[in-house]
Design a protein around this motif. Structure first.
Motif, PDB file in Angstrom:
ATOM      1  N   UNK A  21       0.368  -1.598   0.428  1.00  0.00           N
ATOM      2  CA  UNK A  21       0.472   0.267   0.322  1.00  0.00           C
ATOM      3  C   UNK A  21       1.100   1.152   0.031  1.00  0.00           C
ATOM      4  N   UNK A  22       1.418   1.986  -0.892  1.00  0.00           N
ATOM      5  CA  UNK A  22       1.274   3.071  -1.034  1.00  0.00           C
ATOM      6  C   UNK A  22       1.049   4.527  -1.269  1.00  0.00           C
ATOM      7  N   UNK A  23       1.362   5.836  -0.487  1.00  0.00           N
ATOM      8  CA  UNK A  23       1.229   6.599   0.224  1.00  0.00           C
ATOM      9  C   UNK A  23       1.831   7.345  -0.435  1.00  0.00           C
ATOM     10  N   UNK A  31       0.378  13.070   4.153  1.00  0.00           N
ATOM     11  CA  UNK A  31       1.021  11.981   3.697  1.00  0.00           C
ATOM     12  C   UNK A  31       1.959  11.326   4.439  1.00  0.00           C
ATOM     13  N   UNK A  32       2.580  11.756   5.504  1.00  0.00           N
ATOM     14  CA  UNK A  32       3.302  10.783   6.672  1.00  0.00           C
ATOM     15  C   UNK A  32       1.971  10.828   7.688  1.00  0.00           C
ATOM     16  N   UNK A  33       1.301  12.120   8.234  1.00  0.00           N
ATOM     17  CA  UNK A  33       0.314  11.802   9.396  1.00  0.00           C
ATOM     18  C   UNK A  33      -0.239  10.918   8.956  1.00  0.00           C
ATOM     19  N   UNK A  34      -0.691  10.617   7.777  1.00  0.00           N
ATOM     20  CA  UNK A  34      -1.945   9.776   7.737  1.00  0.00           C
ATOM     21  C   UNK A  34      -1.408   7.950   7.401  1.00  0.00           C
ATOM     22  N   UNK A  35      -0.360   7.839   7.409  1.00  0.00           N
ATOM     23  CA  UNK A  35       0.863   6.843   7.635  1.00  0.00           C
ATOM     24  C   UNK A  35       0.524   6.298   8.682  1.00  0.00           C
ATOM     25  N   UNK A  36       0.670   7.520   9.433  1.00  0.00           N
ATOM     26  CA  UNK A  36       0.796   7.017  11.179  1.00  0.00           C
ATOM     27  C   UNK A  36      -0.484   6.691  11.135  1.00  0.00           C
ATOM     28  N   UNK A  37      -1.433   7.277  11.254  1.00  0.00           N
ATOM     29  CA  UNK A  37      -2.300   6.989  11.744  1.00  0.00           C
ATOM     30  C   UNK A  37      -2.773   5.853  11.230  1.00  0.00           C
ATOM     31  N   UNK A  38      -2.434   5.465   9.784  1.00  0.00           N
ATOM     32  CA  UNK A  38      -3.218   3.979   9.370  1.00  0.00           C
ATOM     33  C   UNK A  38      -2.249   2.929  10.207  1.00  0.00           C
ATOM     34  N   UNK A 108       0.179 -13.605   3.147  1.00  0.00           N
ATOM     35  CA  UNK A 108      -0.739 -12.629   3.515  1.00  0.00           C
ATOM     36  C   UNK A 108      -0.032 -11.167   4.471  1.00  0.00           C
ATOM     37  N   UNK A 109       0.891 -10.901   4.754  1.00  0.00           N
ATOM     38  CA  UNK A 109       1.292  -9.301   5.404  1.00  0.00           C
ATOM     39  C   UNK A 109       1.202  -8.021   4.330  1.00  0.00           C
ATOM     40  N   UNK A 110       0.521  -7.214   4.740  1.00  0.00           N
ATOM     41  CA  UNK A 110       0.174  -6.220   4.348  1.00  0.00           C
ATOM     42  C   UNK A 110       0.882  -5.258   4.275  1.00  0.00           C
ATOM     43  N   UNK A 111       1.578  -4.480   3.708  1.00  0.00           N
ATOM     44  CA  UNK A 111       2.915  -3.332   3.686  1.00  0.00           C
ATOM     45  C   UNK A 111       2.428  -1.781   3.304  1.00  0.00           C
ATOM     46  N   UNK A 112       2.988  -1.063   4.509  1.00  0.00           N
ATOM     47  CA  UNK A 112       3.181   0.170   3.969  1.00  0.00           C
ATOM     48  C   UNK A 112       3.989   0.682   3.552  1.00  0.00           C
ATOM     49  N   UNK A 113       3.866   1.876   2.461  1.00  0.00           N
ATOM     50  CA  UNK A 113       5.268   2.410   1.363  1.00  0.00           C
ATOM     51  C   UNK A 113       4.908   4.040   1.944  1.00  0.00           C
ATOM     52  N   UNK A 114       6.063   4.949   2.389  1.00  0.00           N
ATOM     53  CA  UNK A 114       5.441   6.482   2.436  1.00  0.00           C
ATOM     54  C   UNK A 114       7.208   6.879   1.662  1.00  0.00           C
TER      55      UNK A 114
END
Length: 221
Positions: A21-23, A31-38, A108-114
């Motif tokens: 999941x790329x932001x 972007x950074x605030x939303x990533x932290x909240x997620x 099945x692991x989801x990854x977040x990318x900022x």
């Protein structure tokens, strides 16, 4: 407070492939605030731990915040094709380890990318079917300038440079699957969460769906 869409109960019972999941957004668009909240709200997604050649900052832990490596190590990893994407920023190199992410996705692991649009392109070229691209826009260019100025950490010259870079980054909005205008942080977070939930339910990611449906179709004894 915006109410986000609940995750269907069945979704958690079926095996599925993880997603990346790329932001992306220009500096100051949230972007950074939303990533932290997620990351705080969703236990099923985690930050990918990148490799970097920059030295650790106070409080950073090797293997948790970053994998800290020497420039020579990083160069060897680039030559060996160990990164999904990598870039050099302000004299230091950063890269996403391929083996770690690929193994996690299979489980099945989801990854977040900022990351920025260039890193997004690299990831999409490598693992297109696993990538979900979300771009955050400010409500106006004036509001973006106000947010950058309100930080009180940058000179007028630095802010001017960030604004020029922001215009360049915004020009790549059409290379993303979703575009969300961040005029209110809670509303923006709600929309981003709904995108994540919907993408988890894509049929192609539900690896356990075929067996589940076959079981439903078994004739009664």
């Amino acid at each position: 407070m915006v109410q986000t869409a609940p995750v269907p109960e069945t979704a958690g019972k079926l095996a599925r492939r993880g997603l990346m999941f790329i932001l992306s957004s220009p500096s100051g668009a949230g972007k950074t605030t939303i990533a932290r909240m997620l990351l705080e709200a969703d236990p099923h997604i985690c930050n990918s731990v990148s490799c970097t050649t920059r030295p650790p900052r106070p409080g950073e832990v090797d293997g948790v915040d970053y994998h800290f490596v020497s420039p020579a190590q990083f160069e060897r990893m680039v030559e060996d094709g160990d990164f999904l994407e990598w870039a050099t920023v302000f004299g230091y190199s950063y890269g996403t380890p391929k083996a770690q992410v690929k193994a996690g996705l299979k489980d099945g692991q989801d990854y977040l990318f900022d990351i920025d649009w260039q890193g997004t392109q690299q990831l999409y070229q490598k693992l297109e079917r696993d990538v979900v691209r979300v771009f955050l826009l400010p409500p106006s260019i004036d509001e973006l300038r106000r947010r950058l100025t309100g930080r009180g950490t940058d000179s007028a010259e630095v802010i001017h440079g960030r604004m020029e870079r922001a215009r360049s980054e915004i020009s790549h909005w059409d290379g993303y699957d979703y575009v969300v205008v961040n005029d209110d942080i809670e509303s923006c977070f709600g929309q981003v969460t709904q995108i994540l939930h919907a993408e988890r339910l894509r049929r192609a990611r539900q690896t356990g769906l075929i067996g589940f449906v076959r079981e439903l179709m078994q004739p009664e004894a």
